[in-house]
Design a protein around this motif. Structure first.
Motif, PDB file in Angstrom:
ATOM      1  N   LYS A 123       0.832  -1.202   0.000  1.00 19.98           N
ATOM      2  CA  LYS A 123       0.000   0.000   0.000  1.00 19.98           C
ATOM      3  C   LYS A 123       0.867   1.253   0.000  1.00 19.98           C
ATOM      4  O   LYS A 123       0.559   2.238  -0.687  1.00 19.98           O
ATOM      5  N   GLY A 126       2.533   1.655  -3.545  1.00 21.13           N
ATOM      6  CA  GLY A 126       1.610   2.087  -4.593  1.00 21.13           C
ATOM      7  C   GLY A 126       1.831   1.396  -5.919  1.00 21.13           C
ATOM      8  O   GLY A 126       1.231   1.780  -6.933  1.00 21.13           O
ATOM      9  N   GLN A 127       2.678   0.384  -5.938  1.00 16.11           N
ATOM     10  CA  GLN A 127       2.963  -0.349  -7.180  1.00 16.11           C
ATOM     11  C   GLN A 127       3.601  -1.695  -6.837  1.00 16.11           C
ATOM     12  O   GLN A 127       3.995  -1.939  -5.693  1.00 16.11           O
ATOM     13  N   TYR A 180      -1.142  -3.770 -10.026  1.00 24.40           N
ATOM     14  CA  TYR A 180      -1.225  -3.352  -8.630  1.00 24.40           C
ATOM     15  C   TYR A 180      -2.683  -3.236  -8.152  1.00 24.40           C
ATOM     16  O   TYR A 180      -3.045  -3.739  -7.083  1.00 24.40           O
ATOM     17  N   ALA A 181      -3.527  -2.550  -8.949  1.00 21.71           N
ATOM     18  CA  ALA A 181      -4.932  -2.385  -8.564  1.00 21.71           C
ATOM     19  C   ALA A 181      -5.620  -3.737  -8.434  1.00 21.71           C
ATOM     20  O   ALA A 181      -6.421  -3.962  -7.503  1.00 21.71           O
TER      21      ALA A 181
END
Length: 213
Positions: A123, A126-127, A180-181
Motif C-alpha cells: 500500500k 503504490g505499485q 497493482y490495482a
C-alpha cells in the motif's frame, strides 16, 4: 307392635322411587342437598388424583404402579442412554467449533504478522516493485494459502477454503503481471471471503498477536 314397625317401609320405598323417577335437575338438587360429610371423601379423592398426576409428570415415575409394573433398572438405564445420545451431536458440534477456532488462531499467530506487514508495504509503495516480486511474493502467497486453507467449516477442505486458496493464487498471477490495482482488490476479496469466526481480520488490526508482539 310388629305391624306398626313395618308400616313406614312402604312410605320410605315410595319416597325413594319418587326421587329416582324425578327429572335430572331434581336429582342434582337432591345430591347438592347431601350433607357436607358425604362430599368430603369425593373431594379428597379428586385432590389425591391430581396430586398423583403431578407427581408422575415431575418425576417420570408412576406413583400408583405396583412393584411388578414399575420400571426396571434396565429400562431406566436405557432411557438415560437415549438422552445421552440425543445430546451427543450438540456436544460434538461445540467441541468441533472449539478445535477449529484453536487451529485457526494457531495459524493466525504464525502468518498474520507477515500478511499485514507485506500488505502495508504494498500500500505504501503504490505499485508492484521488483523487490516485492523477488523477495516477498512467494512467501506472501504461501502465507495467504495457509491462512485460507485453515479457514474452513469442515475438517476437510471445503468451498470456503478452496475459494480462498484460489484467490491467493490469483494474487500471485496479478502481481507477476504487475497489476497493482488488481492485487489490492483481490486481497480485499480474500479478506471479506473469510468465513465468520476466529479467522476474520482487518488490514489495520491492532491485536498484539496480529502484529507479532
Amino acid at each position: 307392635g310388629a305391624a306398626e314397625r313395618r308400616a313406614p317401609r312402604p312410605a320410605a320405598a315410595k319416597q325413594r322411587a319418587h326421587i329416582d323417577l324425578a327429572p335430572p335437575r331434581r336429582r342434582a338438587m337432591v345430591a347438592a342437598e347431601r350433607p357436607a360429610g358425604l362430599r368430603r371423601p369425593l373431594l379428597l379423592a379428586a385432590a389425591l388424583a391430581v396430586a398423583g398426576a403431578v407427581l408422575v409428570l415431575r418425576t417420570g415415575v408412576n406413583a400408583f404402579a405396583s412393584p411388578a409394573s414399575a420400571p426396571s433398572r434396565r429400562d431406566a438405564a436405557l432411557s438415560l442412554g437415549m438422552l445421552s445420545v440425543v445430546g451427543l451431536p450438540a456436544q460434538q458440534a461445540l467441541a468441533g467449533d472449539r478445535d477449529r477456532d484453536s487451529m485457526i488462531l494457531g495459524v493466525r499467530r504464525k502468518k498474520m504478522p507477515f500478511i499485514l506487514s507485506t500488505y502495508k508495504l504494498l500500500k505504501a509503495a503504490g505499485q508492484i516493485t521488483d523487490d516485492f516480486l523477488e523477495l516477498d511474493l512467494k512467501k506472501f502467497v504461501s502465507a495467504l494459502n495457509q491462512y485460507g486453507s485453515i479457514n474452513r467449516m469442515d475438517e476437510a477442505p471445503d468451498k470456503y477454503s478452496k475459494k480462498l486458496m484460489k484467490e491467493a493464487d490469483k494474487v500471485k498471477e496479478l502481481a507477476k503481471a504487475r497489476d497493482y490495482a488488481g492485487v489490492m482488490a483481490m486481497l480485499e476479496t480474500f479478506r471479506t471471503d473469510i468465513p465468520i469466526g476466529a479467522g476474520v481480520f482487518t488490514w489495520d488490526s491492532t491485536l498484539p498477536s496480529d502484529l507479532g508482539e
